[in-house]
Design a protein around this motif. Structure first.
Motif, PDB file in Angstrom:
ATOM      1  N   GLN A 193      25.701  14.692   1.727  1.00  0.00           N
ATOM      2  CA  GLN A 193      24.409  14.039   1.521  1.00  0.00           C
ATOM      3  C   GLN A 193      24.222  12.813   2.411  1.00  0.00           C
ATOM      4  OE1 GLN A 193      23.799  13.468  -2.686  1.00  0.00           O
ATOM      5  NE2 GLN A 193      23.405  15.643  -2.966  1.00  0.00           N
ATOM      6  N   HIS A 194      24.603  12.963   3.693  1.00  0.00           N
ATOM      7  CA  HIS A 194      24.376  11.898   4.666  1.00  0.00           C
ATOM      8  C   HIS A 194      22.905  11.895   5.075  1.00  0.00           C
ATOM      9  CE1 HIS A 194      28.526  10.794   5.191  1.00  0.00           C
ATOM     10  NE2 HIS A 194      28.874  12.039   5.474  1.00  0.00           N
ATOM     11  N   GLU A 195      22.416  10.723   5.464  1.00  0.00           N
ATOM     12  CA  GLU A 195      21.053  10.613   5.974  1.00  0.00           C
ATOM     13  C   GLU A 195      21.002  10.973   7.460  1.00  0.00           C
ATOM     14  OE1 GLU A 195      18.164   9.889   4.344  1.00  0.00           O
ATOM     15  OE2 GLU A 195      19.360  10.069   2.531  1.00  0.00           O
ATOM     16  N   VAL A 196      22.042  10.576   8.202  1.00  0.00           N
ATOM     17  CA  VAL A 196      22.092  10.788   9.652  1.00  0.00           C
ATOM     18  C   VAL A 196      23.431  11.406  10.019  1.00  0.00           C
ATOM     19  CG1 VAL A 196      22.038   9.656  11.908  1.00  0.00           C
ATOM     20  CG2 VAL A 196      20.567   8.835  10.079  1.00  0.00           C
ATOM     21  N   VAL A 197      23.397  12.387  10.929  1.00  0.00           N
ATOM     22  CA  VAL A 197      24.605  13.013  11.459  1.00  0.00           C
ATOM     23  C   VAL A 197      24.609  12.788  12.964  1.00  0.00           C
ATOM     24  CG1 VAL A 197      25.803  15.206  11.812  1.00  0.00           C
ATOM     25  CG2 VAL A 197      24.624  14.767   9.676  1.00  0.00           C
ATOM     26  N   VAL A 218      28.185  23.312  12.051  1.00  0.00           N
ATOM     27  CA  VAL A 218      29.202  22.767  11.149  1.00  0.00           C
ATOM     28  C   VAL A 218      28.918  21.299  10.835  1.00  0.00           C
ATOM     29  CG1 VAL A 218      31.638  22.116  11.014  1.00  0.00           C
ATOM     30  CG2 VAL A 218      31.002  24.403  11.732  1.00  0.00           C
ATOM     31  N   ARG A 219      28.507  20.529  11.836  1.00  0.00           N
ATOM     32  CA  ARG A 219      28.195  19.115  11.591  1.00  0.00           C
ATOM     33  C   ARG A 219      26.988  18.966  10.660  1.00  0.00           C
ATOM     34  NH1 ARG A 219      30.461  15.217  15.555  1.00  0.00           N
ATOM     35  NH2 ARG A 219      31.826  16.405  16.928  1.00  0.00           N
ATOM     36  N   LEU A 220      25.969  19.822  10.834  1.00  0.00           N
ATOM     37  CA  LEU A 220      24.819  19.788   9.931  1.00  0.00           C
ATOM     38  C   LEU A 220      25.228  20.179   8.514  1.00  0.00           C
ATOM     39  CD1 LEU A 220      21.978  21.368  12.094  1.00  0.00           C
ATOM     40  CD2 LEU A 220      22.261  18.973  11.483  1.00  0.00           C
ATOM     41  N   ARG A 221      26.015  21.248   8.390  1.00  0.00           N
ATOM     42  CA  ARG A 221      26.454  21.711   7.071  1.00  0.00           C
ATOM     43  C   ARG A 221      27.276  20.631   6.362  1.00  0.00           C
ATOM     44  NH1 ARG A 221      29.299  26.372   8.301  1.00  0.00           N
ATOM     45  NH2 ARG A 221      27.341  27.498   8.228  1.00  0.00           N
ATOM     46  N   ASN A 222      28.207  20.013   7.071  1.00  0.00           N
ATOM     47  CA  ASN A 222      29.032  18.964   6.475  1.00  0.00           C
ATOM     48  C   ASN A 222      28.187  17.750   6.080  1.00  0.00           C
ATOM     49  OD1 ASN A 222      31.303  20.522   6.780  1.00  0.00           O
ATOM     50  ND2 ASN A 222      31.981  19.509   8.653  1.00  0.00           N
ATOM     51  N   GLY A 223      27.208  17.401   6.926  1.00  0.00           N
ATOM     52  CA  GLY A 223      26.326  16.282   6.614  1.00  0.00           C
ATOM     53  C   GLY A 223      25.506  16.540   5.360  1.00  0.00           C
ATOM     54  N   LEU A 270      18.654  14.067   8.587  1.00  0.00           N
ATOM     55  CA  LEU A 270      18.612  15.248   7.734  1.00  0.00           C
ATOM     56  C   LEU A 270      17.474  15.151   6.721  1.00  0.00           C
ATOM     57  CD1 LEU A 270      22.435  15.664   7.072  1.00  0.00           C
ATOM     58  CD2 LEU A 270      21.047  16.691   8.874  1.00  0.00           C
ATOM     59  N   ARG A 271      17.001  16.299   6.276  1.00  0.00           N
ATOM     60  CA  ARG A 271      15.881  16.341   5.342  1.00  0.00           C
ATOM     61  C   ARG A 271      16.329  16.949   4.019  1.00  0.00           C
ATOM     62  NH1 ARG A 271      10.254  19.587   5.956  1.00  0.00           N
ATOM     63  NH2 ARG A 271       9.257  18.655   4.152  1.00  0.00           N
ATOM     64  N   TYR A 272      15.942  16.293   2.946  1.00  0.00           N
ATOM     65  CA  TYR A 272      16.269  16.756   1.595  1.00  0.00           C
ATOM     66  C   TYR A 272      14.981  16.924   0.803  1.00  0.00           C
ATOM     67  CZ  TYR A 272      20.981  15.249   2.802  1.00  0.00           C
ATOM     68  OH  TYR A 272      22.191  15.089   3.423  1.00  0.00           O
ATOM     69  N   VAL A 273      15.019  17.812  -0.180  1.00  0.00           N
ATOM     70  CA  VAL A 273      13.890  17.988  -1.094  1.00  0.00           C
ATOM     71  C   VAL A 273      14.385  17.715  -2.502  1.00  0.00           C
ATOM     72  CG1 VAL A 273      12.581  19.608   0.314  1.00  0.00           C
ATOM     73  CG2 VAL A 273      14.340  20.471  -1.192  1.00  0.00           C
ATOM     74  N   GLY A 274      13.564  17.097  -3.300  1.00  0.00           N
ATOM     75  CA  GLY A 274      13.942  16.820  -4.684  1.00  0.00           C
ATOM     76  C   GLY A 274      15.115  15.862  -4.795  1.00  0.00           C
ATOM     77  N   GLU A 275      15.988  16.131  -5.728  1.00  0.00           N
ATOM     78  CA  GLU A 275      17.131  15.268  -6.021  1.00  0.00           C
ATOM     79  C   GLU A 275      18.325  15.616  -5.133  1.00  0.00           C
ATOM     80  OE1 GLU A 275      17.484  12.688  -8.314  1.00  0.00           O
ATOM     81  OE2 GLU A 275      15.295  12.837  -8.375  1.00  0.00           O
ATOM     82  N   ILE A 329      18.160  22.836   4.286  1.00  0.00           N
ATOM     83  CA  ILE A 329      18.861  24.015   4.793  1.00  0.00           C
ATOM     84  C   ILE A 329      19.905  24.416   3.751  1.00  0.00           C
ATOM     85  CG2 ILE A 329      20.367  24.932   6.591  1.00  0.00           C
ATOM     86  CD1 ILE A 329      19.075  22.978   8.533  1.00  0.00           C
ATOM     87  N   THR A 330      19.771  25.624   3.206  1.00  0.00           N
ATOM     88  CA  THR A 330      20.742  26.072   2.208  1.00  0.00           C
ATOM     89  C   THR A 330      21.826  26.950   2.807  1.00  0.00           C
ATOM     90  OG1 THR A 330      19.325  27.930   1.630  1.00  0.00           O
ATOM     91  CG2 THR A 330      19.089  25.923   0.319  1.00  0.00           C
ATOM     92  N   GLY A 331      21.592  27.522   3.977  1.00  0.00           N
ATOM     93  CA  GLY A 331      22.593  28.371   4.611  1.00  0.00           C
ATOM     94  C   GLY A 331      22.380  28.487   6.107  1.00  0.00           C
ATOM     95  N   MET A 332      23.498  28.621   6.829  1.00  0.00           N
ATOM     96  CA  MET A 332      23.463  28.787   8.282  1.00  0.00           C
ATOM     97  C   MET A 332      24.540  29.787   8.673  1.00  0.00           C
ATOM     98  SD  MET A 332      23.213  24.879   9.577  1.00  0.00           S
ATOM     99  CE  MET A 332      23.975  23.996   8.234  1.00  0.00           C
ATOM    100  N   GLU A 333      24.253  30.581   9.704  1.00  0.00           N
ATOM    101  CA  GLU A 333      25.229  31.547  10.176  1.00  0.00           C
ATOM    102  C   GLU A 333      25.126  31.665  11.694  1.00  0.00           C
ATOM    103  OE1 GLU A 333      26.495  36.136   9.227  1.00  0.00           O
ATOM    104  OE2 GLU A 333      24.402  35.548   9.001  1.00  0.00           O
TER     105      GLU A 333
END
Length: 131
Positions: free
Chosen positions: A20-24, A11-16, A63-68, A73-77
């Protein structure tokens, strides 16, 4: 007190990622550190470092982002929960999104991905799926 640390981590990763946070930042535990180590090895996050805030150990996840601003990570369960544990043998390890994603398992040899678990011939508890 957190009753399910893996759900708290997800949940913390998803919210971050959504904000669009850099660090969680999250409370530290060995299990969380191992799950994050696997995520880093697979390229889903940049890194993890331990720190201390107000006398309590915490983990700072970059956290890691690609592009803009597109999250890596697009989904977690969460698969195995405290009320319903899910264990699989080495022949029944699930494939996440036909191999695009990965499952993280807790085995007798430690926390590993579904692919590494298949290669080692180990089953275990399916903690979560990430894609």
């Amino acid at each position: 007190m957190v009753t399910d640390p893996i759900s708290d981590l997800l949940v913390r990763l998803r919210n971050g990622f959504r904000r669009q946070h850099e660090v969680v930042t999250m409370p530290a535990s060995k299990l969380k550190r191992e799950v994050l180590r696997v995520l880093q090895a697979e390229g889903f996050i940049h890194g993890v470092e331990g720190a201390e805030e107000e006398g309590h150990p915490v983990l700072k996840v970059r956290l890691r982002y690609v592009g803009e601003g597109q999250p890596m990570i697009t989904g977690m369960e969460r698969v195995s929960k405290p009320g319903r544990r899910v264990y699989v043998g080495n022949k029944n390890i699930p494939r996440v999104r036909n191999g695009i994603g990965m499952a993280i398992l807790s085995t007798s040899k430690g926390i590993m991905t579904d692919q590494a678990s298949r290669k080692a011939g180990l089953g275990g508890e399916v903690l979560c799926s990430i894609w």
